[in-house]
Scaffold this motif. Structure first.
Motif: not given
Length: 428
Positions: A13-19, A36-41, A73-77, A101-106
């Motif tokens: 909400i505070e745009h301190k993290a991203s999707v 993206a209409k609500r959060f950094r994406t 995308i490495s700094d997304a939360s 995709s799970s491995a990429v996220v991992g």
């Protein structure tokens, strides 16, 4: 010692993290736009062509970046995975893209992160297959170091009435803390609200049940259409009459294609076999629907038999519509392809037209060369989908591309039942 700060909702909400949304097809793309209409994406897709297609279309208007670079995308939360989960040639679940995709996220996961899956899977898949990949690649522990949720996609392509934002979202998670956080996040983008369920398996099961119910009901209508055709009974009139009873559910016969309805039942069949359960109704319903292509071809051939026997030139067929449903370009699991193949096996010259399908896609996926427009005349004309641009076609149009009034119009969706007067006509 890992930091265990799971206060993700407030950070978003505070745009301190991203999707980060992984997979930008018909599910992931609208999802990324709403986030993206609500959060950094960040919208991620392995296809650089898809990224180039999307760049510049929305990036200036909302807070979104499109990329095919994993580093971005490495700094997304929050990681939301919405990749295809097809079945293989043996009708077994193909989880390759999901696990990759799970491995990429991992590789990107940090303590405090969340991972949400939207892809359709069988009950137990998220916990038995996906979470172990996340843990192995990241070295972290689900529940202690990162959270996982599952909220099945319910997108109906090209449906302006039932959209992501006005369709209730089913939400599940690995624990209550994650469930509360994920529910808050999705409540920000889904106006219809969320339905919380007790565990991930319930959410997974609900999605495959939705699709399987439709598959079974359509199979029933398809079997009825086969019977009533043999009995010379008008299926459309039967449905109209039956629909006058308050509790009759009006499904129509037809071709079942695409990525959802013909796929999800086989996920259940596969999961059942592992538990020594034979899901006969589910399995037979899928087989009935798959057989509709052959049934339609055989019915068509019977009706042009006299033309075939007296022909002095090759029999020519036009297939109008190659996508699996109206007004989209998706040709995955389209039953039009086996129809074309069987017409060719009957020694017909077959032309295919579809204004929505990219010819390059048809060539790459099935080796088919689509025509830009009909090249008349034709002995058989088959309209497979109700594209908007097909709805207003009339008797004069079909006569203009038919070889003669002995030519056959096969109207699978029954669009022209009251319009065609001077051609031979057949519909389910």
């Amino acid at each position: 010692m890992h930091c265990k700060d799971f206060n993700l909702y407030e950070k978003l909400i505070e745009h301190k993290a991203s999707v980060a949304v992984l997979g930008l097809g018909y599910v992931g793309f609208p999802l990324a736009i709403e986030f993206a209409k609500r959060f950094r994406t960040i919208g991620y897709d392995i296809s650089s062509e898809r990224i180039e297609e999307l760049r510049g279309t929305f990036e200036e208007a909302i807070d979104i970046t499109f990329t095919s670079n994993v580093a971005d995308i490495s700094d997304a939360s929050l990681y939301v995975i919405s990749v295809p989960t097809p079945v293989d040639e043996n009708k077994n679940p193909d989880l390759n893209q999901l696990l990759e995709s799970s491995a990429v996220v991992g590789k990107c996961l940090s303590p405090g992160n969340f991972v949400v899956y939207e892809s359709t899977v069988y009950p137990g898949c998220t916990e038995d297959k996906c979470i172990p990949v996340l843990e192995k690649v990241s070295g972290l522990v689900c529940g202690d170091d990162f959270k996982v949720g599952y909220t099945p996609e319910r997108i109906n392509p090209n449906d302006a009435k039932h959209t992501l934002t006005n369709t209730v979202k089913i939400v599940s998670a690995c624990d209550d803390e994650a469930l509360d956080c994920i529910a808050n996040i999705y409540n920000n983008i889904v106006d219809a609200g969320v339905e919380l369920v007790s565990c991930i398996k319930v959410a997974e099961a609900s999605k495959v049940l939705e699709n399987t119910q439709r598959n079974v009901n359509i199979a029933l209508m398809n079997e009825m259409a086969m019977l009533f055709s043999a009995m010379d009974i008008d299926m459309t009139e039967v449905l109209k009459a039956a629909s006058t009873k308050w509790n009759f559910v009006n499904y129509s016969p037809g071709l079942v294609g695409g990525h959802c309805i013909p796929v999800a039942p086989w996920f259940l069949v596969s999961a059942a076999l592992e538990r020594n359960i034979d899901m006969r109704l589910v399995k037979m319903s899928s087989l009935v629907n798959d057989d509709m292509a052959s049934f339609i071809v055989q019915e068509s051939l019977k009706r042009i038999d006299t033309i075939v026997k007296s022909a002095e030139q090759p029999i020519r067929a036009l297939v109008m519509g190659y996508a699996y449903k109206e007004n989209i370009d998706d040709i995955r699991n389209t039953l039009v392809e086996p129809i074309v193949k069987q017409l060719e096996e009957a020694s017909m010259e077959v032309d295919i037209v579809d204004p929505f399908v990219n010819p390059a896609k048809a060539k790459a996926m099935y080796g088919r060369d689509l025509k830009l427009k009909p090249e008349a005349p034709y002995d058989l004309i088959m309209v497979t989908v109700a594209h908007d641009c097909y709805i207003d076609l009339d008797n004069d149009y079909f006569m203009s591309i038919a070889r003669s009034n002995k030519s056959l119009l096969v109207d699978i969706r029954g669009i022209y039942k009251s319009k065609v007067k001077t051609l031979n006509y057949y519909s389910l």
